[in-house]
Structure formats: C-alpha cells, structure tokens
Design a protein around this motif. Sequence first.
Motif, PDB file in Angstrom:
ATOM      1  N   MET A 114       0.842  -1.176   0.000  1.00 21.35           N
ATOM      2  CA  MET A 114       0.000   0.000   0.000  1.00 21.35           C
ATOM      3  C   MET A 114       0.885   1.237   0.000  1.00 21.35           C
ATOM      4  N   LYS A 115       0.609   2.154  -0.892  1.00 22.34           N
ATOM      5  CA  LYS A 115       1.318   3.438  -0.940  1.00 22.34           C
ATOM      6  C   LYS A 115       0.631   4.395   0.019  1.00 22.34           C
ATOM      7  N   LEU A 116       1.416   5.156   0.729  1.00 24.73           N
ATOM      8  CA  LEU A 116       0.866   6.062   1.734  1.00 24.73           C
ATOM      9  C   LEU A 116       1.011   7.506   1.323  1.00 24.73           C
ATOM     10  N   ARG A 117      -0.022   8.260   1.628  1.00 25.63           N
ATOM     11  CA  ARG A 117       0.100   9.714   1.591  1.00 25.63           C
ATOM     12  C   ARG A 117      -0.027  10.128   3.038  1.00 25.63           C
ATOM     13  N   SER A 118       0.986  10.748   3.568  1.00 23.74           N
ATOM     14  CA  SER A 118       1.068  10.991   5.010  1.00 23.74           C
ATOM     15  C   SER A 118      -0.093  11.817   5.552  1.00 23.74           C
ATOM     16  N   GLU A 119      -0.722  12.647   4.713  1.00 26.67           N
ATOM     17  CA  GLU A 119      -1.837  13.443   5.216  1.00 26.67           C
ATOM     18  C   GLU A 119      -3.118  12.622   5.361  1.00 26.67           C
ATOM     19  N   GLU A 120      -3.162  11.431   4.780  1.00 26.26           N
ATOM     20  CA  GLU A 120      -4.354  10.588   4.851  1.00 26.26           C
ATOM     21  C   GLU A 120      -4.283   9.532   5.940  1.00 26.26           C
ATOM     22  N   PHE A 121      -3.092   9.172   6.372  1.00 25.79           N
ATOM     23  CA  PHE A 121      -2.920   8.084   7.318  1.00 25.79           C
ATOM     24  C   PHE A 121      -1.973   8.474   8.442  1.00 25.79           C
ATOM     25  N   LEU A 122      -2.198   7.843   9.597  1.00 26.26           N
ATOM     26  CA  LEU A 122      -1.299   8.011  10.735  1.00 26.26           C
ATOM     27  C   LEU A 122      -0.704   6.658  11.087  1.00 26.26           C
ATOM     28  N   GLN A 123       0.554   6.673  11.486  1.00 28.96           N
ATOM     29  CA  GLN A 123       1.145   5.461  12.030  1.00 28.96           C
ATOM     30  C   GLN A 123       0.727   5.350  13.488  1.00 28.96           C
ATOM     31  N   ILE A 124       0.937   4.190  14.077  1.00 29.18           N
ATOM     32  CA  ILE A 124       0.457   3.935  15.426  1.00 29.18           C
ATOM     33  C   ILE A 124       1.020   4.927  16.447  1.00 29.18           C
ATOM     34  N   SER A 125       2.282   5.288  16.317  1.00 29.62           N
ATOM     35  CA  SER A 125       2.877   6.239  17.272  1.00 29.62           C
ATOM     36  C   SER A 125       2.239   7.617  17.133  1.00 29.62           C
ATOM     37  N   ASP A 126       1.934   8.015  15.914  1.00 29.08           N
ATOM     38  CA  ASP A 126       1.293   9.311  15.686  1.00 29.08           C
ATOM     39  C   ASP A 126      -0.143   9.309  16.200  1.00 29.08           C
ATOM     40  N   THR A 171       1.084  -1.125   5.644  1.00 32.15           N
ATOM     41  CA  THR A 171       1.902  -0.803   4.472  1.00 32.15           C
ATOM     42  C   THR A 171       2.545  -2.077   3.952  1.00 32.15           C
ATOM     43  N   GLU A 172       3.214  -1.955   2.830  1.00 31.04           N
ATOM     44  CA  GLU A 172       3.928  -3.110   2.276  1.00 31.04           C
ATOM     45  C   GLU A 172       4.974  -3.620   3.252  1.00 31.04           C
ATOM     46  N   GLY A 173       5.475  -2.721   4.102  1.00 33.01           N
ATOM     47  CA  GLY A 173       6.467  -3.102   5.106  1.00 33.01           C
ATOM     48  C   GLY A 173       5.846  -3.607   6.401  1.00 33.01           C
ATOM     49  N   GLY A 174       4.509  -3.686   6.450  1.00 35.36           N
ATOM     50  CA  GLY A 174       3.837  -4.216   7.626  1.00 35.36           C
ATOM     51  C   GLY A 174       3.526  -3.199   8.715  1.00 35.36           C
ATOM     52  N   ILE A 175       3.729  -1.929   8.430  1.00 34.42           N
ATOM     53  CA  ILE A 175       3.472  -0.888   9.425  1.00 34.42           C
ATOM     54  C   ILE A 175       1.976  -0.583   9.471  1.00 34.42           C
ATOM     55  N   ARG A 176       1.434  -0.547  10.698  1.00 38.47           N
ATOM     56  CA  ARG A 176       0.013  -0.211  10.863  1.00 38.47           C
ATOM     57  C   ARG A 176      -0.207   1.242  10.449  1.00 38.47           C
ATOM     58  N   VAL A 177      -1.318   1.483   9.735  1.00 37.12           N
ATOM     59  CA  VAL A 177      -1.689   2.847   9.388  1.00 37.12           C
ATOM     60  C   VAL A 177      -3.190   3.033   9.632  1.00 37.12           C
ATOM     61  N   TYR A 178      -3.544   4.210  10.071  1.00 32.98           N
ATOM     62  CA  TYR A 178      -4.915   4.512  10.478  1.00 32.98           C
ATOM     63  C   TYR A 178      -5.441   5.699   9.688  1.00 32.98           C
ATOM     64  N   ASP A 179      -6.663   5.550   9.169  1.00 31.10           N
ATOM     65  CA  ASP A 179      -7.278   6.637   8.419  1.00 31.10           C
ATOM     66  C   ASP A 179      -8.179   7.475   9.333  1.00 31.10           C
ATOM     67  N   LYS A 180      -8.850   8.462   8.754  1.00 36.66           N
ATOM     68  CA  LYS A 180      -9.700   9.365   9.544  1.00 36.66           C
ATOM     69  C   LYS A 180     -10.844   8.630  10.235  1.00 36.66           C
ATOM     70  N   ASP A 181     -11.393   7.615   9.578  1.00 32.02           N
ATOM     71  CA  ASP A 181     -12.476   6.843  10.193  1.00 32.02           C
ATOM     72  C   ASP A 181     -11.988   6.109  11.443  1.00 32.02           C
ATOM     73  N   ALA A 182     -10.785   5.572  11.383  1.00 37.36           N
ATOM     74  CA  ALA A 182     -10.216   4.883  12.542  1.00 37.36           C
ATOM     75  C   ALA A 182     -10.000   5.869  13.690  1.00 37.36           C
ATOM     76  N   VAL A 183      -9.550   7.064  13.366  1.00 37.49           N
ATOM     77  CA  VAL A 183      -9.342   8.090  14.398  1.00 37.49           C
ATOM     78  C   VAL A 183     -10.679   8.415  15.071  1.00 37.49           C
ATOM     79  N   LYS A 184     -11.738   8.567  14.268  1.00 42.25           N
ATOM     80  CA  LYS A 184     -13.068   8.838  14.826  1.00 42.25           C
ATOM     81  C   LYS A 184     -13.522   7.708  15.731  1.00 42.25           C
TER      82      LYS A 184
END
Length: 147
Positions: A1-13, A40-53
């Motif tokens: 999965m390609k990331l655009r940093s403004e659309e997703f947050l990593q777990i620490s963020d 991500t392709e590297g296995g990093i968790r990413v969260y979108d706006k719905d997950a934040v809500k």
Amino acid sequence: MKLRSEEFLQISDLAAKLGITARTIRLYEQMGLVDLPKRTEGGIRVYDKDAVKRFKFILKVKELGLSLSEMQELALLYKEYQVPDKIMPRLIELLDHHLAGIKHKVAQLQSLEKDISDYRKRIIELYSLPKAMKKPDVGGVKAIRRE
C-alpha cells in the motif's frame, strides 16, 4: 500500500494524537473494539480518519464510564449493522444505567456527609471543644488548633 502521510497516521502518531499508548491501541484492536488497521507493504500499521473517529468514540464512552465489555457489545452491534444509528439506542440504555448508578452513589455520599457532620457536631458538643472547631474547612484539610 502506498501512503500519503496526510491521509494516514502510524500507530505512534495516532497514540500521540489521542493521548494514549500504542499498547492501548493494540489492545483495543485485539478486543475487537476497532477493526484491524491497514498495513503498508512493510507491515506498518496505518490509520485513516475513520479509525481516528472510532478511537475517539471509544475513548469518550470509556470516559463516561462504560466498561470494556460494554464497549465490545457496541462494537459487535456496529460490525453487524455498520451504521451508528443502530447502536445509539443501546448506548443510551448503557448511559442511563451508568447515570442511575452515579445518582445512587451521589445520594450515598450525601448521606455519608450528613452522618459525618452530625457525628462531628456531637463530638464537639460532648467534649466542649473550642468554637474555632465548630466550622469545618470544607475546601480542604485544615490543621486543628486549640485556643
């Protein structure tokens, strides 16, 4: 999965944004309170706006006194129906139950306050304690002084 940093947050963020730990986020995922995150392709968790809500909702109902099992019940309802309107009646029931419990505790505390005040008054009168002791410092603990 390609990331655009403004659309997703990593777990620490996400943890920093919500004021919780990454461990708490993983716990909520394991308990089924939230869907498992995209990776991500590297296995990093990413969260979108719905997950934040969703996490904000969980933290709010936790703050309001719902237990983890009650939150799991709501999460199951949400997974079944996929619309918040279906879980809101149950949420209202749970909140009403907690509100009734709080009102009961407040009544108990008010009764305890009266009992303590009455007992205190009897001790002061029985032992003819100084007048300065007749009015308690209700804002905090005050040192007892003898006149």
